[in-house]
Design a protein around this motif. Sequence first.
Motif, short mmCIF file in Angstrom:
data_model
loop_
_atom_site.label_atom_id
_atom_site.label_comp_id
_atom_site.label_asym_id
_atom_site.label_seq_id
_atom_site.Cartn_x
_atom_site.Cartn_y
_atom_site.Cartn_z
N ILE A 1 18.75 9.80 0.68
CA ILE A 1 19.44 8.82 1.52
C ILE A 1 18.44 7.83 2.12
CG2 ILE A 1 21.35 10.38 2.05
CD1 ILE A 1 19.99 11.01 4.72
N GLU A 2 18.98 6.78 2.74
CA GLU A 2 18.13 5.75 3.35
C GLU A 2 17.20 6.36 4.40
OE1 GLU A 2 20.51 2.57 4.89
OE2 GLU A 2 21.77 2.54 3.08
N GLN A 3 17.72 7.36 5.11
CA GLN A 3 16.91 7.98 6.18
C GLN A 3 15.63 8.60 5.63
OE1 GLN A 3 17.97 7.91 9.54
NE2 GLN A 3 15.85 8.49 9.91
N ASP A 4 15.69 9.14 4.40
CA ASP A 4 14.49 9.71 3.77
C ASP A 4 13.42 8.63 3.60
OD1 ASP A 4 15.56 12.31 3.46
OD2 ASP A 4 16.64 11.65 1.67
N LEU A 5 13.85 7.48 3.09
CA LEU A 5 12.92 6.37 2.89
C LEU A 5 12.41 5.85 4.22
CD1 LEU A 5 11.55 4.32 0.99
CD2 LEU A 5 13.64 2.94 1.10
N ARG B 1 0.83 -1.20 0.00
CA ARG B 1 0.00 0.00 0.00
C ARG B 1 0.88 1.26 0.00
NH1 ARG B 1 -5.34 0.73 1.78
NH2 ARG B 1 -5.35 -1.38 2.62
N TYR B 2 1.92 1.26 0.84
CA TYR B 2 2.84 2.41 0.87
C TYR B 2 3.50 2.60 -0.50
CZ TYR B 2 7.13 5.03 1.42
OH TYR B 2 8.13 5.94 1.24
N THR B 3 4.03 1.50 -1.05
CA THR B 3 4.73 1.58 -2.32
C THR B 3 3.83 2.11 -3.42
OG1 THR B 3 6.04 -0.34 -1.61
CG2 THR B 3 6.18 0.28 -3.92
N ARG B 4 2.58 1.68 -3.41
CA ARG B 4 1.62 2.17 -4.41
C ARG B 4 1.37 3.66 -4.24
NH1 ARG B 4 0.00 0.65 -9.42
NH2 ARG B 4 -2.13 1.30 -9.88
N MET C 1 8.47 5.82 5.29
CA MET C 1 7.76 4.56 5.54
C MET C 1 7.23 4.50 6.97
SD MET C 1 9.96 1.67 3.45
CE MET C 1 8.65 0.46 3.51
N LEU C 2 8.05 4.93 7.93
CA LEU C 2 7.60 4.90 9.33
C LEU C 2 6.41 5.83 9.54
CD1 LEU C 2 10.93 4.76 11.36
CD2 LEU C 2 9.06 3.10 11.44
N SER C 3 6.46 7.02 8.93
CA SER C 3 5.34 7.95 9.05
C SER C 3 4.06 7.33 8.51
CB SER C 3 5.67 9.24 8.30
OG SER C 3 4.58 10.13 8.31
N TYR C 4 4.18 6.59 7.42
CA TYR C 4 3.02 5.93 6.82
C TYR C 4 2.53 4.78 7.70
CZ TYR C 4 0.08 3.96 3.12
OH TYR C 4 -0.99 3.49 2.39
N PHE C 5 3.46 3.95 8.16
CA PHE C 5 3.08 2.78 8.94
C PHE C 5 2.50 3.15 10.31
CE2 PHE C 5 6.60 0.18 6.66
CZ PHE C 5 5.75 -0.01 5.58
#
Length: 589
Positions: free
Chosen positions: A449-453, A419-422, A457-461
Amino acid sequence: MELFENGKEFEQILFLDNFYNNFIIDDTSGSDLFDILVSGIKKSTNLYVKRCSFKLICDLTLIGKISNRLSTAGLVNDFILGDNNLLKTIGLKYLPYFPEIFTSDIVEVLKDLSDNEDGEISSQALVCLGLHSLSLNLNRTDEINFVSIIQTSKRYFVAAIDAVENRDDADYYILLISWIEAVISNDSILVKDRLELLENSLLIRNLYEREGLELDFLIFQLISKIKSSLDISSRSEEWIDFKPNLQALMTVRSEIDRLNNLSINNKGIINQLSQGVFENLQKLIYSLHLSGERKRLNFLKVSSDLELANFIEKIIDYFPSTVDENPENYELLITLQQSLGTEEGVRIYKKIKSREVSIEKALFELLNNNNNNQLPFKTGSIHGQEILNDLTSKIDKFLPNYNLEKRTAFLNVLEEVIRYTRSTLVNNDKKRFLFLYSKSENGKGQESIEQDLQDSMLSYFEHSKIADGLEHEKSKFVDGGRVDILYKKDVITIPIELKRSIIRPDETILEQNYLAQAQTYTSGYDQLGIFVLLELSDKSKEPPANFKDWFNIHHLAPSTNLKIKYPDYIISVVIPGNRTGPSAKSTYK
């Protein structure tokens, strides 16, 4: 007609508004009318003229005035693939009436349009998919597949209602499916109740909808006849004289065939519905209520006239060749599919039937997943659901004896990852995903950078159903490493490892350079993990990969010569970053 072809917009609109009042229509050939109206579509810049000309061509084709259906179907296809949303919507509304263009390619287009920002377009695409699913010819498939296709259609219609308000046609089709489920479950009270609701729905819609009800009225007539067939068949144990009752059944069947052969607007789609879902429904009715009377039917066939004998032979052909000592429980199958989803419901049902899973375990699954039926697609989109289904089937193949509770927990996490990836691809707020765009698009480009991702993702989850099990940057993990995101509940621990790359890896490089670390984290826990790569190569001149190709499943051989009893698997997700807009990929001047 000359003013329409060469005059001003006023003359064109006047011609279209008075089209059916014009006495020359009956005296003009269908091909000439087609050419005249097509000129309005091609020459006019006025959307009303284009839309009305298209609508008249479709209506004249459906009533048989224009005989070249393929030319009209081509226009429908062109409108759907065009850029204008108003014309795209009217093209979608006529698509179900031209099943000849319902190819696998157009199905994929509809799935893409189901994510469209315009609610009218997305909801109409979903209604088209629902009707297409219902009209699939399943005459030679088993009853489980028949029930599954009904549930798939229902999810499309529910999604259409979620996409936009006042989707009365989708409401009607959901009621229709509820009626079909009641027939399958042999619930006579619910059959009667749902038929009354369908009739009331049509009568109310007829008060304010000017057009487009012909298909739904014809469907109602058909299912009313099927209900008559059900009423007669369900009393077979009370039949004293078989012949009059079978003749009554044959009369009902003849009326159904007559409705199917009516030359009206909906002939194409109603024939497909009749040969698909309604034919399967009649087969089920005959098998359920008359298969126990095979001997009496064979005896009567010998002494009957040719017409009745052929009808009896057709009924007997519907019967299963052998008696099933463990008959299908359609109510249970429907309930499992409604709660767990179509594929998962079938999987659990088959395990119950083969006694691999107890009823108590299935009940646990139902209660544990009581929120799954709140959305028609668990991942929020059709493409996402297809990816989830594909990965789930592979997990089941590779880990056939995996713990059911752990499997459920992992799939919940995988749903949210999909869902996040979509959300990074379709209808996204660009400001939320600047780290995914090139500097020419005011993004971070290869400086992401990885921290951006991880932050994204954490904000979404944290606002998802897996929020209560999240941890991040978990140190002292397997081999002293640190995992970026961790989902941990009582039954399972799932590491989600994140990386970035400025090169474009193939599968070999992906496994050699990245997946060993992810699988190492997984090896100390529950056999399943997730790896997400932010891929930042230059994409200025190339289109992105299809969304389904962003996901894969991997297993690396571990460092042992012993027999592997508990293999570890990693789901990989490659999210393209450093993106450019479509116009930036063009070189025209």
